[in-house]
Enzyme design. Sequence first.
Site, mmCIF file in Angstrom:
data_model
loop_
_atom_site.group_PDB
_atom_site.id
_atom_site.type_symbol
_atom_site.label_atom_id
_atom_site.label_comp_id
_atom_site.label_asym_id
_atom_site.label_seq_id
_atom_site.Cartn_x
_atom_site.Cartn_y
_atom_site.Cartn_z
ATOM 1 N N GLN A 182 -2.238 2.557 10.041
ATOM 2 C CA GLN A 182 -0.934 2.563 9.347
ATOM 3 C C GLN A 182 0.115 3.336 10.153
ATOM 4 O O GLN A 182 1.305 3.039 10.084
ATOM 5 C CB GLN A 182 -1.069 3.207 7.948
ATOM 6 C CG GLN A 182 -1.831 2.382 6.948
ATOM 7 C CD GLN A 182 -3.307 2.734 6.915
ATOM 8 O OE1 GLN A 182 -3.882 3.137 7.919
ATOM 9 N NE2 GLN A 182 -3.940 2.553 5.771
ATOM 10 N N ASP B 159 -1.839 10.900 -2.175
ATOM 11 C CA ASP B 159 -2.271 9.851 -3.098
ATOM 12 C C ASP B 159 -2.577 10.395 -4.485
ATOM 13 O O ASP B 159 -2.439 9.699 -5.480
ATOM 14 C CB ASP B 159 -3.482 9.104 -2.551
ATOM 15 C CG ASP B 159 -2.999 8.018 -1.615
ATOM 16 O OD1 ASP B 159 -2.576 8.353 -0.503
ATOM 17 O OD2 ASP B 159 -2.972 6.845 -2.037
ATOM 18 N N ARG C 232 0.841 -1.196 0.000
ATOM 19 C CA ARG C 232 0.000 0.000 0.000
ATOM 20 C C ARG C 232 0.877 1.246 0.000
ATOM 21 O O ARG C 232 2.090 1.148 0.093
ATOM 22 C CB ARG C 232 -0.952 -0.019 1.208
ATOM 23 C CG ARG C 232 -0.234 -0.521 2.455
ATOM 24 C CD ARG C 232 -0.508 0.154 3.716
ATOM 25 N NE ARG C 232 -0.363 1.566 3.664
ATOM 26 C CZ ARG C 232 0.795 2.213 3.790
ATOM 27 N NH1 ARG C 232 1.946 1.564 3.959
ATOM 28 N NH2 ARG C 232 0.836 3.536 3.754
ATOM 29 N N GLY C 233 0.204 2.432 -0.087
ATOM 30 C CA GLY C 233 0.945 3.678 -0.253
ATOM 31 C C GLY C 233 1.033 3.951 -1.750
ATOM 32 O O GLY C 233 1.408 3.051 -2.518
ATOM 33 N N ALA C 234 0.684 5.172 -2.174
ATOM 34 C CA ALA C 234 0.509 5.426 -3.610
ATOM 35 C C ALA C 234 1.706 5.007 -4.488
ATOM 36 O O ALA C 234 1.511 4.280 -5.477
ATOM 37 C CB ALA C 234 0.155 6.892 -3.827
ATOM 38 N N LYS D 243 -4.530 10.270 3.023
ATOM 39 C CA LYS D 243 -5.265 9.445 3.994
ATOM 40 C C LYS D 243 -6.293 10.250 4.778
ATOM 41 O O LYS D 243 -6.013 11.364 5.220
ATOM 42 C CB LYS D 243 -4.248 8.779 4.929
ATOM 43 C CG LYS D 243 -4.815 7.916 6.015
ATOM 44 C CD LYS D 243 -5.764 6.844 5.512
ATOM 45 C CE LYS D 243 -5.140 5.918 4.505
ATOM 46 N NZ LYS D 243 -6.170 5.066 3.803
ATOM 47 N N ARG E 117 -7.331 0.262 -6.429
ATOM 48 C CA ARG E 117 -7.279 1.429 -5.527
ATOM 49 C C ARG E 117 -7.474 2.691 -6.372
ATOM 50 O O ARG E 117 -6.523 3.211 -6.951
ATOM 51 C CB ARG E 117 -5.925 1.499 -4.782
ATOM 52 C CG ARG E 117 -5.472 0.286 -4.016
ATOM 53 C CD ARG E 117 -6.029 0.108 -2.615
ATOM 54 N NE ARG E 117 -6.292 1.215 -1.761
ATOM 55 C CZ ARG E 117 -5.500 1.662 -0.769
ATOM 56 N NH1 ARG E 117 -4.337 1.084 -0.544
ATOM 57 N NH2 ARG E 117 -5.876 2.656 0.009
HETATM 58 O O1 MRU Z 1 -4.552 3.460 2.272
HETATM 59 P P1 MRU Z 1 -3.065 3.587 2.217
HETATM 60 O O2 MRU Z 1 -2.384 2.981 3.391
HETATM 61 O O3 MRU Z 1 -2.515 3.113 0.899
HETATM 62 O O4 MRU Z 1 -2.824 5.160 2.295
HETATM 63 C C1 MRU Z 1 -1.525 5.661 2.202
HETATM 64 C C2 MRU Z 1 -1.467 7.132 2.292
HETATM 65 O O5 MRU Z 1 -2.463 7.820 2.402
HETATM 66 C C3 MRU Z 1 -0.129 7.767 2.124
HETATM 67 O O6 MRU Z 1 -0.061 8.946 2.856
HETATM 68 C C4 MRU Z 1 0.066 8.104 0.650
HETATM 69 O O7 MRU Z 1 -0.161 7.001 -0.156
HETATM 70 C C5 MRU Z 1 1.400 8.625 0.407
HETATM 71 S S1 MRU Z 1 2.559 7.316 0.479
HETATM 72 C C6 MRU Z 1 4.039 7.718 0.261
#
Ligand code: MRU
Length: 341
Positions: free
Chosen positions: A192, A233, A44-46, A244, A87
């Site tokens: 997270q 994201d 996870r994480g963009a 988030k 996603r």
């Molecule tokens: O739902 P997630 O855990 O994928 O959300 C992640 C976030 O919101 C991060 O802040 C975002 O992806 C930036 S990651 C470097």
Amino acid sequence: MKAIEWLGDRVRILDQTRLPQEELYLELGDYQDMASAVVELKIRGAPAIGIAGAYGIALGVLKIEIKSKKEFLDRLRDISHTIASTRPTARNLFQAIDRMQAVAEAGDDVDQIKKALVDEAIKIHTEETEATMRLSQLGAELIGDNFTILTHCNTGPLATGGYGTALGVIIYAGEQGKRLKVFATETRPLLQGARLTAWELKRANIPVTLITDSMAGYFISQGKVDCVIVGADRIAANGDTANKIGTYTVAVLALENGIPFYVAAPTTTIDPSLASGKEIPIEQRSREEVTHIRGVTIAPDGIEVANPAFDVTPHHYITAIITERGIIREPYGEGMKRVVC
Ligand code: MRU
């Protein structure tokens, strides 16, 4: 620790749902398994989602046995559709899918296209890693010695497959010798911050205090926080930023209390096709993520639940956006055009 790694005909990921209790690596051999891993937040994480999407497509095409380019492209479209459905908010995912599609269309022979797609996925991973390293170096200039920083969600190596975005900036500033303290919000509903950011900061030897999301205003209003830094994201052309759920709340608190609010993201997170944050699609996730914590129910049966995974912070709350191609400030429209090629 590698969040995601290409192994030639399969992909190894660190299952982020098991952290911090267990460091469990999974090997995924086909694109459907990769799509499920992304939906279930094992990865996870963009930026990491973009890399996972590209590797997922690479896994999918390696199994196609068709020799006609037209039929191959039809199969590729099905695979990309499955990957794209995982996603919807993460811009990096669609950026990666578009790049893979362009490479496939440019090729002639199917075997050559398959190889080019694997190479492109590896290139996407390498470029994201380099971008997160560079933006972390640039962003560290904004962090002073003895700063206390508040961050939300998780934006380190786990979320990026590279160095990190917001957490990358913090970790790099720590490596420069700056003495830092971090408040990490737990990040309900999926924690997270509590599970992953706290784990990554401990490994980086940066002092971290875990707080619940609702404590942010208390500490910021007491003057205990020098700046807020978060990831993104998707960033619209005017600088409005989806991140988030809970990020907008922290941004309002930062402005109200006169501290800077920074967003750190690679340029692959910027979506110049969207004029403002109102157009950013927001992922809605399952009710169980709110009614349960790690499998244990905490709410009455049948209760109405809402679970948007992201919110949008309007650009006027954002002090600066840190990218690998420079730090952008208002007017964001112009800065955005400068950094997105
Ligand atoms: O739902 P997630 O855990 O994928 O959300 C992640 C976030 O919101 C991060 O802040 C975002 O992806 C930036 S990651 C470097």
